[in-house]
Design a protein around this motif. Structure first.
Motif, PDB file in Angstrom:
ATOM      1  N   ALA A  49      49.525  -1.069   3.590  1.00 44.24           N
ATOM      2  CA  ALA A  49      48.860  -0.809   4.860  1.00 44.24           C
ATOM      3  C   ALA A  49      49.177   0.575   5.407  1.00 44.24           C
ATOM      4  CB  ALA A  49      49.251  -1.874   5.883  1.00 44.24           C
ATOM      5  N   GLU A  50      50.082   1.302   4.760  1.00 48.62           N
ATOM      6  CA  GLU A  50      50.365   2.676   5.178  1.00 48.62           C
ATOM      7  C   GLU A  50      49.312   3.643   4.643  1.00 48.62           C
ATOM      8  OE1 GLU A  50      53.922   6.052   5.164  1.00 48.62           O
ATOM      9  OE2 GLU A  50      53.921   4.504   3.613  1.00 48.62           O
ATOM     10  N   HIS A  51      48.860   3.415   3.410  1.00 47.46           N
ATOM     11  CA  HIS A  51      47.956   4.374   2.766  1.00 47.46           C
ATOM     12  C   HIS A  51      46.640   3.764   2.299  1.00 47.46           C
ATOM     13  CE1 HIS A  51      50.916   7.543   2.916  1.00 47.46           C
ATOM     14  NE2 HIS A  51      51.805   6.818   2.266  1.00 47.46           N
ATOM     15  N   ALA A  52      46.329   2.573   2.760  1.00 47.65           N
ATOM     16  CA  ALA A  52      45.068   1.927   2.381  1.00 47.65           C
ATOM     17  C   ALA A  52      44.574   1.102   3.577  1.00 47.65           C
ATOM     18  CB  ALA A  52      45.269   1.047   1.145  1.00 47.65           C
ATOM     19  N   PRO A  53      43.293   0.707   3.574  1.00 49.06           N
ATOM     20  CA  PRO A  53      42.695   0.066   4.760  1.00 49.06           C
ATOM     21  C   PRO A  53      43.021  -1.420   4.898  1.00 49.06           C
ATOM     22  CG  PRO A  53      41.031   0.329   3.068  1.00 49.06           C
ATOM     23  CD  PRO A  53      42.269   0.999   2.546  1.00 49.06           C
ATOM     24  N   PHE A  54      44.253  -1.715   5.322  1.00 53.96           N
ATOM     25  CA  PHE A  54      44.674  -3.095   5.532  1.00 53.96           C
ATOM     26  C   PHE A  54      44.975  -3.338   7.009  1.00 53.96           C
ATOM     27  CE2 PHE A  54      45.613  -2.625   1.019  1.00 53.96           C
ATOM     28  CZ  PHE A  54      45.209  -3.854   0.502  1.00 53.96           C
ATOM     29  N   GLY A  55      44.022  -3.904   7.723  1.00 58.42           N
ATOM     30  CA  GLY A  55      44.276  -4.389   9.063  1.00 58.42           C
ATOM     31  C   GLY A  55      44.750  -5.828   8.998  1.00 58.42           C
ATOM     32  N   ILE A  56      45.107  -6.410  10.132  1.00 59.71           N
ATOM     33  CA  ILE A  56      45.664  -7.757  10.119  1.00 59.71           C
ATOM     34  C   ILE A  56      44.638  -8.786   9.657  1.00 59.71           C
ATOM     35  CG2 ILE A  56      45.142  -8.194  12.556  1.00 59.71           C
ATOM     36  CD1 ILE A  56      48.197  -9.408  10.446  1.00 59.71           C
ATOM     37  N   ASP A  57      43.345  -8.558   9.904  1.00 51.84           N
ATOM     38  CA  ASP A  57      42.329  -9.509   9.446  1.00 51.84           C
ATOM     39  C   ASP A  57      42.299  -9.590   7.929  1.00 51.84           C
ATOM     40  OD1 ASP A  57      41.681  -9.978  12.057  1.00 51.84           O
ATOM     41  OD2 ASP A  57      39.814  -8.858  12.036  1.00 51.84           O
ATOM     42  N   VAL A  58      42.360  -8.427   7.267  1.00 51.23           N
ATOM     43  CA  VAL A  58      42.357  -8.398   5.802  1.00 51.23           C
ATOM     44  C   VAL A  58      43.645  -9.005   5.257  1.00 51.23           C
ATOM     45  CG1 VAL A  58      42.337  -6.912   3.771  1.00 51.23           C
ATOM     46  CG2 VAL A  58      40.823  -6.404   5.688  1.00 51.23           C
ATOM     47  N   ILE A  59      44.760  -8.655   5.867  1.00 49.41           N
ATOM     48  CA  ILE A  59      46.043  -9.195   5.419  1.00 49.41           C
ATOM     49  C   ILE A  59      46.054 -10.714   5.531  1.00 49.41           C
ATOM     50  CG2 ILE A  59      48.515  -9.296   5.973  1.00 49.41           C
ATOM     51  CD1 ILE A  59      48.239  -6.315   6.813  1.00 49.41           C
ATOM     52  N   ASP A  60      45.566 -11.238   6.634  1.00 51.70           N
ATOM     53  CA  ASP A  60      45.494 -12.685   6.834  1.00 51.70           C
ATOM     54  C   ASP A  60      44.619 -13.337   5.769  1.00 51.70           C
ATOM     55  OD1 ASP A  60      45.948 -15.087   8.736  1.00 51.70           O
ATOM     56  OD2 ASP A  60      43.766 -15.051   8.467  1.00 51.70           O
ATOM     57  N   ASP A  61      43.494 -12.707   5.440  1.00 47.12           N
ATOM     58  CA  ASP A  61      42.576 -13.252   4.441  1.00 47.12           C
ATOM     59  C   ASP A  61      43.228 -13.281   3.059  1.00 47.12           C
ATOM     60  OD1 ASP A  61      39.875 -14.211   3.773  1.00 47.12           O
ATOM     61  OD2 ASP A  61      39.717 -12.353   2.626  1.00 47.12           O
ATOM     62  N   ILE A  62      44.010 -12.254   2.749  1.00 45.74           N
ATOM     63  CA  ILE A  62      44.678 -12.184   1.446  1.00 45.74           C
ATOM     64  C   ILE A  62      45.781 -13.235   1.331  1.00 45.74           C
ATOM     65  CG2 ILE A  62      46.318 -10.757   0.139  1.00 45.74           C
ATOM     66  CD1 ILE A  62      44.511  -8.350   0.836  1.00 45.74           C
ATOM     67  N   LEU A  63      46.488 -13.464   2.420  1.00 48.50           N
ATOM     68  CA  LEU A  63      47.601 -14.416   2.384  1.00 48.50           C
ATOM     69  C   LEU A  63      47.142 -15.874   2.341  1.00 48.50           C
ATOM     70  CD1 LEU A  63      49.922 -12.605   4.936  1.00 48.50           C
ATOM     71  CD2 LEU A  63      50.344 -12.878   2.486  1.00 48.50           C
ATOM     72  N   ALA A  64      45.871 -16.109   2.686  1.00 48.49           N
ATOM     73  CA  ALA A  64      45.358 -17.489   2.676  1.00 48.49           C
ATOM     74  C   ALA A  64      45.458 -18.138   1.295  1.00 48.49           C
ATOM     75  CB  ALA A  64      43.924 -17.519   3.194  1.00 48.49           C
ATOM     76  N   PRO A  65      45.096 -17.463   0.201  1.00 50.21           N
ATOM     77  CA  PRO A  65      45.248 -18.097  -1.115  1.00 50.21           C
ATOM     78  C   PRO A  65      46.610 -17.884  -1.764  1.00 50.21           C
ATOM     79  CG  PRO A  65      44.012 -16.063  -1.356  1.00 50.21           C
ATOM     80  CD  PRO A  65      44.262 -16.241   0.121  1.00 50.21           C
ATOM     81  N   THR A  66      47.329 -16.818  -1.398  1.00 48.76           N
ATOM     82  CA  THR A  66      48.577 -16.515  -2.099  1.00 48.76           C
ATOM     83  C   THR A  66      49.792 -17.245  -1.530  1.00 48.76           C
ATOM     84  OG1 THR A  66      48.858 -14.529  -0.735  1.00 48.76           O
ATOM     85  CG2 THR A  66      47.769 -14.255  -2.868  1.00 48.76           C
ATOM     86  N   ARG A  67      49.825 -17.458  -0.222  1.00 52.35           N
ATOM     87  CA  ARG A  67      50.977 -18.129   0.392  1.00 52.35           C
ATOM     88  C   ARG A  67      51.126 -19.572  -0.105  1.00 52.35           C
ATOM     89  NH1 ARG A  67      54.987 -17.303   4.575  1.00 52.35           N
ATOM     90  NH2 ARG A  67      56.008 -19.316   4.772  1.00 52.35           N
ATOM     91  N   PRO A  68      50.054 -20.370  -0.155  1.00 48.26           N
ATOM     92  CA  PRO A  68      50.215 -21.765  -0.587  1.00 48.26           C
ATOM     93  C   PRO A  68      50.719 -21.928  -2.020  1.00 48.26           C
ATOM     94  CG  PRO A  68      48.164 -21.497   0.610  1.00 48.26           C
ATOM     95  CD  PRO A  68      48.688 -20.119   0.352  1.00 48.26           C
ATOM     96  N   ILE A  69      50.476 -20.928  -2.879  1.00 45.97           N
ATOM     97  CA  ILE A  69      50.961 -21.054  -4.261  1.00 45.97           C
ATOM     98  C   ILE A  69      52.330 -20.391  -4.436  1.00 45.97           C
ATOM     99  CG2 ILE A  69      48.634 -21.218  -5.209  1.00 45.97           C
ATOM    100  CD1 ILE A  69      48.875 -18.315  -6.130  1.00 45.97           C
ATOM    101  N   GLY A  70      52.896 -19.890  -3.334  1.00 46.08           N
ATOM    102  CA  GLY A  70      54.250 -19.360  -3.378  1.00 46.08           C
ATOM    103  C   GLY A  70      54.387 -17.969  -3.961  1.00 46.08           C
ATOM    104  N   PHE A  71      53.288 -17.207  -4.016  1.00 45.34           N
ATOM    105  CA  PHE A  71      53.372 -15.856  -4.560  1.00 45.34           C
ATOM    106  C   PHE A  71      53.776 -14.880  -3.456  1.00 45.34           C
ATOM    107  CE2 PHE A  71      51.373 -11.747  -5.809  1.00 45.34           C
ATOM    108  CZ  PHE A  71      52.146 -11.517  -6.944  1.00 45.34           C
ATOM    109  N   PRO A  72      54.881 -14.136  -3.658  1.00 43.02           N
ATOM    110  CA  PRO A  72      55.363 -13.247  -2.599  1.00 43.02           C
ATOM    111  C   PRO A  72      54.471 -12.019  -2.408  1.00 43.02           C
ATOM    112  CG  PRO A  72      57.131 -13.850  -4.122  1.00 43.02           C
ATOM    113  CD  PRO A  72      55.831 -14.219  -4.777  1.00 43.02           C
ATOM    114  N   VAL A  73      53.922 -11.884  -1.228  1.00 40.56           N
ATOM    115  CA  VAL A  73      53.133 -10.715  -0.851  1.00 40.56           C
ATOM    116  C   VAL A  73      53.817 -10.052   0.336  1.00 40.56           C
ATOM    117  CG1 VAL A  73      50.909  -9.884   0.005  1.00 40.56           C
ATOM    118  CG2 VAL A  73      50.979 -11.731  -1.690  1.00 40.56           C
ATOM    119  N   LEU A  74      54.315  -8.843   0.129  1.00 36.03           N
ATOM    120  CA  LEU A  74      54.926  -8.076   1.202  1.00 36.03           C
ATOM    121  C   LEU A  74      53.895  -7.105   1.767  1.00 36.03           C
ATOM    122  CD1 LEU A  74      57.225  -8.487  -1.246  1.00 36.03           C
ATOM    123  CD2 LEU A  74      58.655  -7.418   0.473  1.00 36.03           C
ATOM    124  N   VAL A  75      54.168  -6.551   2.922  1.00 43.07           N
ATOM    125  CA  VAL A  75      53.281  -5.568   3.535  1.00 43.07           C
ATOM    126  C   VAL A  75      54.064  -4.306   3.833  1.00 43.07           C
ATOM    127  CG1 VAL A  75      51.755  -5.023   5.470  1.00 43.07           C
ATOM    128  CG2 VAL A  75      51.882  -7.386   4.602  1.00 43.07           C
TER     129      VAL A  75
END
Length: 271
Positions: A49-75
């Motif tokens: 999110a420092e050098h690419a277009p990641f607002g909180i809406d996009v971040i939330d959308d990405i975490l929707a499928p990755t969090r339930p399967i336990g894949f670590p996504v940092l920001v």
């Protein structure tokens, strides 16, 4: 399980134990890219999110499928803004990567924004990380603080000068060396310049002596062995975009090298 913190706790514990962890930056704001990377065998991904277009809406959308399967996504956050950090963690991020941590005060602020016990993070268990209200506030605070990773980027001369004080801040899990900005800060011309190499080695010595884990960005996997010898154990190699481009270029080069008699038919296609 409410909150789904166990996988993130294991990830943080592995990092603190010095296990070799391999990830990449994601610069494409797409949940599909994250889902592919989550199934690639990588240990983690960092949304840039420092050098690419990641607002909180996009971040939330990405975490929707990755969090339930336990894949670590940092920001990697664009700046040290507690409200944004809290929103990322409430949405289910595994942790934060904080750029330009140049002092102990900034490290303290970063930890406080990410962990409830440090006193700075706003509390609500109503989001994804809290199981949409399924967790008690007490359980949520305890589980989140045990699971959230905080990595401070060391990429300025001032940070190197203040490194011992930064390392003394409780709750900083890893020092992430940013060689590009370190090169700029030192007035060097390349990341392989002696001044940059010496600074990286100094960071490694001080960090290891303080019991901090060391992370670094590398452009090629072949660099990992050299930095592992210095004590680095967390590697962010390239990005989704660099991997895609490199694979496309390699495919083009390989097929362009075929002779007309190679048997490649006009109707052939790549899957």
């Amino acid at each position: 399980m409410a909150g789904d913190f166990e996988a993130l706790k294991l990830f943080r514990q592995a990092g603190l134990a010095g296990e070799i962890l391999t990830g990449t930056f994601q610069k494409t704001p797409s949940r599909h890219v994250s889902e592919v990377l989550a199934r690639s065998g990588l240990d983690f991904v960092v949304l840039d999110a420092e050098h690419a277009p990641f607002g909180i809406d996009v971040i939330d959308d990405i975490l929707a499928p990755t969090r339930p399967i336990g894949f670590p996504v940092l920001v990697r956050i664009p700046e040290l803004r507690p409200s944004f950090i809290g929103a990322c963690l409430d949405a289910g991020a595994a942790g934060i990567v904080v750029p330009h941590v140049t002092s102990a005060e900034k490290a303290i602020e970063a930890v406080a924004a990410a962990r409830f016990a440090a006193g700075g993070r706003g509390l609500s268990a109503s989001g994804r990380a809290g199981g949409y209200g399924a967790m008690t506030l007490g359980d949520y605070m305890g589980d989140s603080d045990a699971a959230v990773s905080v990595w401070c980027q060391i990429e300025d001369v001032e940070a190197v000068d203040n490194l011992e004080a930064i390392c003394a801040v409780p709750g900083v899990d890893a020092l992430f060396v940013g060689r590009a900005d370190l090169m700029r800060s030192l007035g060097a011309g390349t990341t392989g310049a002696p001044a940059v190499v010496n600074a990286v080695e100094k960071i490694a010595r001080i960090g290891l002596a303080a019991g901090k884990r060391l992370a670094i960005f590398i452009t090629d996997a072949d660099e990992a062995a050299r930095f592992k010898a210095l004590g680095f154990s967390i590697f962010i190699c390239g990005s989704d975009q660099s991997m895609l481009k490199a694979r496309a270029q390699a495919t083009k080069a390989a097929i362009s090298g075929l002779s007309p008699s190679s048997g490649l038919s006009r109707g052939s296609a790549c899957a």
